[in-house]
Structures are given as structure tokens and as C-alpha cells.
Design a protein around this motif. Structure first.
Motif, mmCIF file in Angstrom:
data_model
loop_
_atom_site.group_PDB
_atom_site.id
_atom_site.type_symbol
_atom_site.label_atom_id
_atom_site.label_comp_id
_atom_site.label_asym_id
_atom_site.label_seq_id
_atom_site.Cartn_x
_atom_site.Cartn_y
_atom_site.Cartn_z
ATOM 1 N N LEU A 178 0.839 -1.195 0.000
ATOM 2 C CA LEU A 178 0.000 0.000 0.000
ATOM 3 C C LEU A 178 0.875 1.246 0.000
ATOM 4 C CD1 LEU A 178 -2.819 -1.017 2.524
ATOM 5 C CD2 LEU A 178 -2.834 -1.153 0.017
ATOM 6 N N ASN A 182 -2.547 5.486 -1.336
ATOM 7 C CA ASN A 182 -3.605 4.555 -0.919
ATOM 8 C C ASN A 182 -4.125 4.912 0.465
ATOM 9 O OD1 ASN A 182 -1.845 1.701 -2.322
ATOM 10 N ND2 ASN A 182 -3.438 2.932 -3.268
ATOM 11 N N SER A 311 -7.157 -0.736 0.929
ATOM 12 C CA SER A 311 -6.530 0.157 1.916
ATOM 13 C C SER A 311 -7.389 0.794 3.012
ATOM 14 C CB SER A 311 -5.753 1.255 1.181
ATOM 15 O OG SER A 311 -6.547 2.076 0.382
#
Length: 366
Positions: A178, A182, A311
Motif C-alpha cells: 500500500l 492509498n 486500503s
């Protein structure tokens, strides 16, 4: 789109406001800014470079929150480790992520003998505890005290921020990459759709290694709001913390909420400060949510759906949509798409990237 910008803003807009309270320690946002800049310098003093992985195996605390921001401030990538894993699984996560530093608290020190020889990439171990560190480990507070604050490394946008492992029920866990973008985008979603406010006090009672609690870890910090912690979920401890700290918001999945509303202390605790409860993982049983609404009439319930790869949140059912029809039956749904949710984002969710595919270069795919 940088996680570290949250800290600079918090110091600017709420410098004397309380950032964290835990275990007798209270830090303002000015303190927090100073501590993470020093901790980041301490992390770099261990020999790690931008893009290197730094893992944490610990229960909830104010230091867990500091870790989440000091690691990217140092230009590195955080790897929060599931506290429910057995030592062989922890060893796999550390090896697969190629973590070079491991932060570990007192509760998990007994793991270390079983991890010896099983984590070849780990070069340094930091003791996240109050007492003297065991031989060979580095004291967390010493890393802060012995290092001058460093400038933010400046990672942002598509730069990798963290590795969150998921799956494992049908095979080995996979590291989901991530980016800063994100996590910042998700924080903005959460603030809007879950009605977070600057005066909120978030209780970290769900495990901080999990992105479910992470929805507020980053969103509440973006707002320069305040954080409280219990090491791990216990209904009595959660009720006591809500009363003691005037907690306004928290995450309680249905199993946790059921334990709270049926706890013998629930009617003797002052829960009137509570404004919002986030839940997910499954629908809230009707009997539980009805009882909760009776016991805590000030609170609004937010049912969210998501997954690590997004996320994590995609949809949210807000309080005004928690309704009962004429027969008295509750209407339950995973909610409406959040502000930046999209079909393309959901399609991407199916492909969690293996950890080693894009080590740490800026612009790595996420």
C-alpha cells in the motif's frame, strides 16, 4: 499525498492538543512530532536505508502509533505483524518482507528464542518496553533520546508506505503493498463518510496491526484528533477507558459489541461521550444492535466493508440508514460506495502483490 504530512499539520493546527495518552504517558502533537522525527533518525542510525522494511510485533500502545509515522518519516516501509501468529508464521512474515529491523514489546519477547535462525534479514531488534532491554536488544526510548530530529525523508504519492499481510486460510499469507496515496485517500474517505471531527477521541481497542483499526489510525491523525489505547480487547477495559478518557469513537466488530453490551459493568459506566461506532467483518446481530442503541443512545453506528487490498474501505452504511421496518426487523447492508470507491478500484482489489515483486523503488505498483 504523504502520511508524514499529517504530523506536520497536527503540530501546526493543534500543537498543544493531546495526541496520545497511555500507560501514564501523555504527549501533545508538538511532542509527537519531535518524538517521531527523533525515532526516525534512530531507525536510520541502525543502518537501514529508504525503502527498507521495519517490522513491529506488539500489542496496542502509543508507541505503535509513533511507529506508524516514524517509519515513513525515515523513508522506510512499515510491516505490522499479526499478534495472533505462531512463531513459525512470524518468521515467515519477517523473511518474506525482508524486514531489516524488528520492534518487539515485552509480551512477545518469549518468541525470540524460537525465532533465532529463522529471520535471516533481521539485523537489529528494538525493545518496545519500559524496562531495561534484554541483552542484545536496543531500547526504544534510547533511540529517541540519542538522536537529533531528522528531516522528513519526503516519501509520498506512489511510494510504498506499508506491507499488510492478508489471506493465509488456504495458503501462505501474502504481503499487500500500500502506497502513501492509498492510505491518505482512505483516510480522507473515512473522515467524510464516518463523520470524524477534530475533537474526537479514538479508542484503539481492536488490534493496531490490522487495517480495520488503521482506518482511524491515519484518519484521526489527519484531523489532529486524540488517541487512547488498551493493549488488546477486553470488554471491561474498553468500558473503563471510554468512561475515563471521554472516548467518542471506536471500532467494535459484532463479536466485540456483543461482549460489551452483555458485560456486567455496562450499565454502571458513563458512556455518554460516545458518538460513533464502526463495525464490520459481518452484519451486527439485530438483538445486539438494538441493545447497544438502548444502552448508548448517543452513538451512531457505521457498518463498513472493505479489504486489505483497497486500503481498506469500500462501502459504509451510515447511522441514518440503520433503520427498522414496520415489523420491527432491522435493515442490514454493507452500505454505499465511499467517496473515492470505484469499479476499477474494486477490480484491482483481486490482485494482492507479492512482497518481493517491487522491493521499494519510488513509483512501485500498489
Amino acid at each position: 499525498m504523504a502520511l508524514t504530512q499529517f504530523i506536520r499539520r497536527a503540530r501546526q493546527v493543534n500543537r498543544d492538543g493531546v495526541a496520545t495518552i497511555f500507560d501514564g504517558r501523555t504527549h501533545t502533537w508538538t511532542d509527537f512530532h519531535e518524538r517521531i522525527a527523533r525515532l526516525a533518525a534512530g531507525i536510520r542510525s541502525l543502518g537501514v536505508q529508504p525503502g527498507d522494511r521495519v517490522a513491529l510485533l506488539a500489542n496496542n500502545s502509543d508507541r505503535y502509533l509513533e511507529y506508524f509515522f516514524a517509519v515513513p518519516w525515515a523513508g522506510c516501509v512499515f510491516v505490522p505483524v499479526n499478534t495472533r501468529l505462531a512463531p513459525p508464521e512470524v518468521a515467515y512474515w519477517l523473511s518474506d518482507s525482508e524486514s531489516r529491523v524488528l520492534f518487539i514489546d515485552d509480551d512477545f519477547l518469549p518468541f525470540l528464542p524460537r525465532l533465532q535462525g529463522q529471520m535471516p534479514s533481521v539485523e537489529k531488534i528494538v525493545h518496545v518496553g519500559n524496562g531495561a532491554p534484554p541483552e542484545g536488544l536496543i531500547a526504544y526510548e534510547k533511540l529517541i533520546a540519542d538522536n537529533a530530529p531528522m528531516e522528513d525523508a519526503g516519501r509520498s504519492g506512489e511510494d510504498l508506505a506499508g506491507l499488510f499481510y492478508t489471506g493465509g486460510t488456504t495458503g501462505v499469507s501474502k504481503g499487500v503493498m500500500l502506497s502513501h496515496r492509498n492510505l491518505v485517500s482512505n483516510a480522507m474517505n473515512v473522515m467524510r463518510d464516518m463523520d470524524f471531527e477534530e475533537d474526537m477521541i479514538w479508542l484503539h481497542s481492536a488490534p493496531m496491526f490490522h487495517l480495520a483499526d488503521g482506518t482511524a489510525t491515519f484518519a484521526a491523525t489527519m484531523l489532529a484528533a486524540s488517541h487512547r489505547f488498551i493493549p488488546k480487547f477486553d470488554p471491561g477495559a474498553a468500558l473503563a477507558a471510554i468512561e475515563e478518557h471521554g472516548v467518542t469513537n471506536g471500532l467494535f466488530v459484532p463479536t466485540m459489541m456483543n461482549m460489551i453490551v452483555n458485560h456486567p459493568d455496562v450499565k454502571t459506566r458513563d458512556l455518554s461521550t460516545m458518538r460513533g461506532i464502526l463495525y464490520g467483518a459481518s452484519p451486527m446481530p439485530e438483538a445486539v444492535i438494538r441493545k447497544a442503541m438502548e444502552l448508548i443512545p448517543t452513538v451512531g453506528f457505521y457498518h463498513a466493508y472493505g479489504q486489505t487490498e483497497t486500503s481498506p474501505l469500500l462501502t459504509c452504511l451510515k447511522p441514518h440508514l440503520h433503520t427498522f421496518d414496520d415489523s420491527g426487523r432491522g435493515k442490514s447492508a454493507a452500505g454505499r460506495p465511499m467517496a473515492s470507491s470505484s469499479a476499477s478500484r474494486m477490480r484491482k482489489a483481486g490482485s494482492s502483490a507479492r512482497t518481493r515483486l517491487a522491493r521499494s523503488a519510488p513509483g512501485a505498483p500498489t
